[in-house]
Design a protein around this motif. Sequence first.
Motif, PDB file in Angstrom:
ATOM      1  N   SER A  23      -7.763  -1.833   6.581  1.00 42.26           N
ATOM      2  CA  SER A  23      -7.639  -3.076   5.602  1.00 42.26           C
ATOM      3  C   SER A  23      -6.101  -3.103   5.065  1.00 42.26           C
ATOM      4  O   SER A  23      -5.629  -1.847   4.766  1.00 42.26           O
ATOM      5  CB  SER A  23      -8.441  -3.006   4.403  1.00 42.26           C
ATOM      6  N   TYR A  27      -7.142   2.790  -0.733  1.00 38.35           N
ATOM      7  CA  TYR A  27      -7.021   2.201   0.628  1.00 38.35           C
ATOM      8  C   TYR A  27      -7.966   2.360   1.511  1.00 38.35           C
ATOM      9  O   TYR A  27      -8.486   3.587   1.311  1.00 38.35           O
ATOM     10  CB  TYR A  27      -5.534   2.311   1.168  1.00 38.35           C
ATOM     11  N   LEU A  28      -8.189   1.512   2.373  1.00 38.13           N
ATOM     12  CA  LEU A  28      -9.360   1.809   3.450  1.00 38.13           C
ATOM     13  C   LEU A  28      -8.719   1.608   4.966  1.00 38.13           C
ATOM     14  O   LEU A  28      -7.945   0.706   5.000  1.00 38.13           O
ATOM     15  CB  LEU A  28     -10.644   0.965   3.386  1.00 38.13           C
ATOM     16  N   GLN A  29      -8.942   2.563   5.656  1.00 38.44           N
ATOM     17  CA  GLN A  29      -8.406   2.485   7.125  1.00 38.44           C
ATOM     18  C   GLN A  29      -8.790   1.146   7.544  1.00 38.44           C
ATOM     19  O   GLN A  29      -9.916   0.733   7.604  1.00 38.44           O
ATOM     20  CB  GLN A  29      -8.955   3.533   7.929  1.00 38.44           C
TER      21      GLN A  29
END
Lengths: 204, 322
Positions: free
Chosen positions: B284, B280-282
């Motif tokens: 998204s 995961y990306l902060q």
Amino acid sequence: MLSIAVPKGRVLEEVNELLLKSGLIDEEINEDRKLIIEYPEKQMKFILAKPMDVPVYVKYGVADIGVAGKDVLLEVEEKLLELMDLGIGHCRLSLCGRANAEIDFGKMPKIATKYPKTAGRYFRSKGQQVEIIKLNGSIEIAPVLGLTDFIVDIVSTGRTLKENDLFEIEQIEDISSRIIVNEASFYLKNEEINHFVNSLKVVI
Amino acid sequence: MPRSFETPLGVKDYTPESLKKIETIIDGAKKIAAEYQYQGIKTPAIEYYQTVGLNSQIRADELIRFTGPLGRMLIIRPDLTTPIARMVASTYREIAPPFRFFTYGDVYRNDAEGLIEEKTQIDFEFIGEESLQADGEIINIAAGIIKNFSETPIRITLGHTQIMKILLEETMKEEAIREKVLRALQTLDYVNFRKIIEEETSITEEDKEKLYNILMMKGKLPDMMAIESWYDHPEWKKIFAEISDIQKIMDHYGLGEAIIYDLSLLGRHKYYTGILFNIYLQGSPYKIASGGRYDGLIGSFGRDLSATGMAIDVLELSKMCS
């Protein structure tokens, strides 16, 4: 900052009660003001949404957390993380009809409902082909007008049913409000979400 | 009849600007593929329902199916891994492993709303290698491609499919109930998970605690290792040995800090058999990458080979350009 989508309408009062009791907020979320209410000192913002839209906001991540009725969650069929039962907004989703009404297997009964997908699944599981008519409110009048034979709808006290000469034939699901969480938020903001959920857990 | 400007619901056109970002990501993936010696391959967009469709273990409703010229049921590929598994068991049957394959392309499914879900994926598969080094390499490649494109800090969630399986076997006798509990977990319905346990089993309070704890525990390795002592089961011990080894491998790659463990993770695909992960990306709201070990999938095509792999959601990553 956590953003939390809460449903406008009858459940909001109970949501407010829980939030105040848990100490998460000090001032209740007021429906007749803005649609987004910020509590900057608490690092939270609440989005006032139509109940059916709560899962949409959570799915697309504009809200990290949502409060949604199980009736709504069954109908949207989205794979959303359903974290906790809040034990509020209790009611049941039921098949209702007039007195002595029975499903006649010889013909195709008509059903009025706000929940066409859920009703469809229920009758499919019973092996019964039905014609479903989607209405957006006041479902109870459909049998009164002779539009349908039955309805599938939310029943809480049963008063509206009684007033329209309808009876609960079978309960389909137990309904209550749930905490739903965006999957990415759950991992990216895990500590904040756990704090929010644990504060509520104490007062449920 | 559709109007002349319409595309089927769910799919869309790409403008030169949006395509540019996608191409940048794919170029980055090609460089990493060359560096790690993953060979580029391409499989058809259309496969048989009876082979790739069934072996993918994806629900039939989700597959886009149609009838081919000879009356056979065809599908548009729902993922890139299953066609590669087929290829390894057929075209490559006489060739000895290991194989490192890299591909990219579009995959299609029906979504719950009746729309067509189109995803562009970058896919890396490391086949015929049982060691955890392979799992580590795959995670490192996924993280590398993402980091080349976006400076947003990444978070890797890591789990192992066998943990829940053993835990349920140890705590519940009835297989039908275990299946139900697993299904609740697969659909991320934690409320129903607890409800089934409360209402349909008669397990001890201690066992309930275990199940509820593992569900809510998301944390670092030392917290997870506390669970190791729950059972003396050799398979149980082996899982925790694997988890602590993979942590060392990821530390070596400089990714150890990015990992958060979720031991109840089951993953999007039913064919996963071991370590699995999501990235995961902060900022998204969707998974950017996911993958895991799938030691049975190639076997379902008739060649017994262990494997691990991952896919990156290129479109979601392209929105995260920093």
